[in-house]
Write a protein that holds these residues in place. Structure first.
Motif, PDB file in Angstrom:
ATOM      1  N   GLU A  12       0.766  -1.299   0.102  1.00 46.93           N
ATOM      2  CA  GLU A  12       0.100  -0.120   0.117  1.00 46.93           C
ATOM      3  C   GLU A  12       0.924   1.267  -0.088  1.00 46.93           C
ATOM      4  OE1 GLU A  12      -4.000   2.125   1.913  1.00 46.93           O
ATOM      5  OE2 GLU A  12      -2.777   0.551   3.244  1.00 46.93           O
ATOM      6  N   GLU A  13       0.449   2.012  -0.958  1.00 43.90           N
ATOM      7  CA  GLU A  13       1.217   3.436  -0.971  1.00 43.90           C
ATOM      8  C   GLU A  13       0.833   4.227   0.356  1.00 43.90           C
ATOM      9  OE1 GLU A  13       2.837   7.035  -1.779  1.00 43.90           O
ATOM     10  OE2 GLU A  13       0.843   6.891  -0.992  1.00 43.90           O
ATOM     11  N   PRO A  14       2.087   4.626   1.031  1.00 38.96           N
ATOM     12  CA  PRO A  14       1.742   5.101   2.592  1.00 38.96           C
ATOM     13  C   PRO A  14       0.997   6.267   2.688  1.00 38.96           C
ATOM     14  CG  PRO A  14       4.003   5.039   1.952  1.00 38.96           C
ATOM     15  CD  PRO A  14       3.219   4.468   0.968  1.00 38.96           C
ATOM     16  N   HIS A  15       0.759   7.139   1.485  1.00 34.61           N
ATOM     17  CA  HIS A  15       0.363   8.505   1.692  1.00 34.61           C
ATOM     18  C   HIS A  15      -0.963   8.497   0.955  1.00 34.61           C
ATOM     19  CE1 HIS A  15       4.636   9.711   2.804  1.00 34.61           C
ATOM     20  NE2 HIS A  15       3.862   9.974   3.759  1.00 34.61           N
ATOM     21  N   ASP A  16      -1.647   7.400   0.640  1.00 31.15           N
ATOM     22  CA  ASP A  16      -3.062   7.251   0.220  1.00 31.15           C
ATOM     23  C   ASP A  16      -2.938   8.162  -1.195  1.00 31.15           C
ATOM     24  OD1 ASP A  16      -5.631   6.285   0.530  1.00 31.15           O
ATOM     25  OD2 ASP A  16      -6.260   8.347   1.165  1.00 31.15           O
ATOM     26  N   SER A  17      -1.949   7.915  -2.105  1.00 31.37           N
ATOM     27  CA  SER A  17      -2.274   8.527  -3.486  1.00 31.37           C
ATOM     28  C   SER A  17      -2.515   7.232  -4.414  1.00 31.37           C
ATOM     29  CB  SER A  17      -0.786   8.963  -3.629  1.00 31.37           C
ATOM     30  OG  SER A  17      -0.602  10.078  -2.828  1.00 31.37           O
ATOM     31  N   ALA A  18      -3.095   7.607  -5.283  1.00 35.39           N
ATOM     32  CA  ALA A  18      -3.315   6.632  -6.518  1.00 35.39           C
ATOM     33  C   ALA A  18      -1.952   6.672  -6.866  1.00 35.39           C
ATOM     34  CB  ALA A  18      -4.254   7.275  -7.497  1.00 35.39           C
ATOM     35  N   LEU A  19      -1.779   5.237  -7.687  1.00 38.27           N
ATOM     36  CA  LEU A  19      -0.487   4.684  -8.180  1.00 38.27           C
ATOM     37  C   LEU A  19      -0.955   4.616  -9.836  1.00 38.27           C
ATOM     38  CD1 LEU A  19       0.663   2.101  -5.991  1.00 38.27           C
ATOM     39  CD2 LEU A  19       1.168   4.579  -6.079  1.00 38.27           C
ATOM     40  N   TYR A  20      -0.208   5.488 -10.579  1.00 37.88           N
ATOM     41  CA  TYR A  20      -0.491   5.642 -12.018  1.00 37.88           C
ATOM     42  C   TYR A  20       0.503   4.625 -12.695  1.00 37.88           C
ATOM     43  CZ  TYR A  20      -3.178   9.835 -12.336  1.00 37.88           C
ATOM     44  OH  TYR A  20      -4.147  10.956 -12.168  1.00 37.88           O
ATOM     45  N   ASN A  45      12.631  -9.667 -10.845  1.00 36.99           N
ATOM     46  CA  ASN A  45      13.238 -10.211  -9.893  1.00 36.99           C
ATOM     47  C   ASN A  45      12.720 -10.044  -8.700  1.00 36.99           C
ATOM     48  OD1 ASN A  45      15.077 -11.953  -8.639  1.00 36.99           O
ATOM     49  ND2 ASN A  45      16.984 -10.499  -9.036  1.00 36.99           N
ATOM     50  N   HIS A  46      13.343  -8.793  -7.727  1.00 40.87           N
ATOM     51  CA  HIS A  46      12.872  -8.400  -6.546  1.00 40.87           C
ATOM     52  C   HIS A  46      12.235  -6.898  -6.262  1.00 40.87           C
ATOM     53  CE1 HIS A  46      14.035 -12.201  -4.688  1.00 40.87           C
ATOM     54  NE2 HIS A  46      15.507 -12.207  -5.276  1.00 40.87           N
ATOM     55  N   MET A  47      12.522  -6.310  -7.320  1.00 47.11           N
ATOM     56  CA  MET A  47      12.118  -4.830  -7.308  1.00 47.11           C
ATOM     57  C   MET A  47      11.151  -4.377  -7.956  1.00 47.11           C
ATOM     58  SD  MET A  47      14.802  -3.908  -5.060  1.00 47.11           S
ATOM     59  CE  MET A  47      14.303  -2.237  -5.328  1.00 47.11           C
ATOM     60  N   ILE A  48      10.493  -3.464  -7.484  1.00 46.72           N
ATOM     61  CA  ILE A  48       9.250  -2.597  -8.195  1.00 46.72           C
ATOM     62  C   ILE A  48       9.564  -1.208  -7.878  1.00 46.72           C
ATOM     63  CG2 ILE A  48       6.807  -2.331  -8.203  1.00 46.72           C
ATOM     64  CD1 ILE A  48       6.623  -5.197  -6.610  1.00 46.72           C
ATOM     65  N   ALA A  49       9.264  -0.478  -8.953  1.00 41.84           N
ATOM     66  CA  ALA A  49       9.186   0.924  -9.017  1.00 41.84           C
ATOM     67  C   ALA A  49       7.596   1.469  -9.319  1.00 41.84           C
ATOM     68  CB  ALA A  49       9.975   1.543  -9.913  1.00 41.84           C
ATOM     69  N   LYS A  62      10.123  -6.859  -3.388  1.00 39.81           N
ATOM     70  CA  LYS A  62       8.851  -7.673  -3.226  1.00 39.81           C
ATOM     71  C   LYS A  62       8.976  -8.880  -1.975  1.00 39.81           C
ATOM     72  CE  LYS A  62       8.341  -8.632  -7.972  1.00 39.81           C
ATOM     73  NZ  LYS A  62       8.612  -9.696  -9.199  1.00 39.81           N
ATOM     74  N   ARG A  63      10.071  -8.847  -1.200  1.00 41.90           N
ATOM     75  CA  ARG A  63      10.300  -9.771  -0.200  1.00 41.90           C
ATOM     76  C   ARG A  63       9.908  -8.845   1.193  1.00 41.90           C
ATOM     77  NH1 ARG A  63      16.268 -10.841  -1.864  1.00 41.90           N
ATOM     78  NH2 ARG A  63      16.108  -8.697  -2.230  1.00 41.90           N
ATOM     79  N   GLN A  64       9.821  -7.356   0.896  1.00 42.90           N
ATOM     80  CA  GLN A  64       9.328  -6.869   2.214  1.00 42.90           C
ATOM     81  C   GLN A  64       7.791  -6.306   1.985  1.00 42.90           C
ATOM     82  OE1 GLN A  64      12.389  -3.964   3.120  1.00 42.90           O
ATOM     83  NE2 GLN A  64      13.921  -5.446   2.445  1.00 42.90           N
TER      84      GLN A  64
END
Length: 150
Positions: A66-74, A81-85, A99-101
């Motif tokens: 969950e995006e911690p500041h309640d903003s929509a994700l565009y 692998n493990h990373m998401i932006a 992804k592991r956290q």
């Protein structure tokens, strides 16, 4: 996320699955990224990144962030692998996730004086590029600064 009522199928195409069933009203998806034929990530108005594995279940995601500041994700991208932006709807905020956290690893507020969303992004191990309303940012993880082009 199921569009069965308005889909017309050709003889070569058929509906395999509807992803999820219990989304709140207005939780529309804004981006989808495929990692494999069975694994995908989604993000949207409801502030969540969801990881789906169709081999396990198509009715419930296997992981969500969950995006911690309640903003929509565009937009979202993955290194497969493990990373998401993820790109947020306000102030040019880009977050990096593992992804592991369950929590965000790092946040970049690219445009603190404007309210532009991040419309598109791309990244690898050394660079991140983010497109806002009137500027393209380039972050070099090897250097101590960022560049923007107007």
């Amino acid at each position: 996320m199921c569009l069965t009522s308005s889909l017309i199928f050709s003889p070569r195409c058929h509906l395999v699955s509807c992803l999820g069933t219990e989304f709140r009203k207005g939780a529309g998806v804004l981006d989808i990224v495929y990692e494999s034929p069975f694994q995908l990530l989604t993000c949207g108005y409801d502030t969540f990144i969801r990881y789906w594995d169709l081999r396990i279940c198509s009715r419930k995601c296997v992981m969500e962030w969950e995006e911690p500041h309640d903003s929509a994700l565009y937009c979202i991208k993955t290194d497969k692998n493990h990373m998401i932006a993820s790109g947020s709807s306000y102030y040019g905020v880009v977050r990096l996730w593992d992804k592991r956290q369950t929590r965000c690893l790092q946040m970049f507020q690219l445009a603190p004086t404007t309210s532009s969303p991040v419309y598109s992004l791309s990244f690898n191990t050394t660079h991140l590029y983010a497109a806002l309303a009137s500027v393209l940012f380039s972050l070099d993880f090897r250097a101590t600064g960022s560049q923007s082009w107007k």
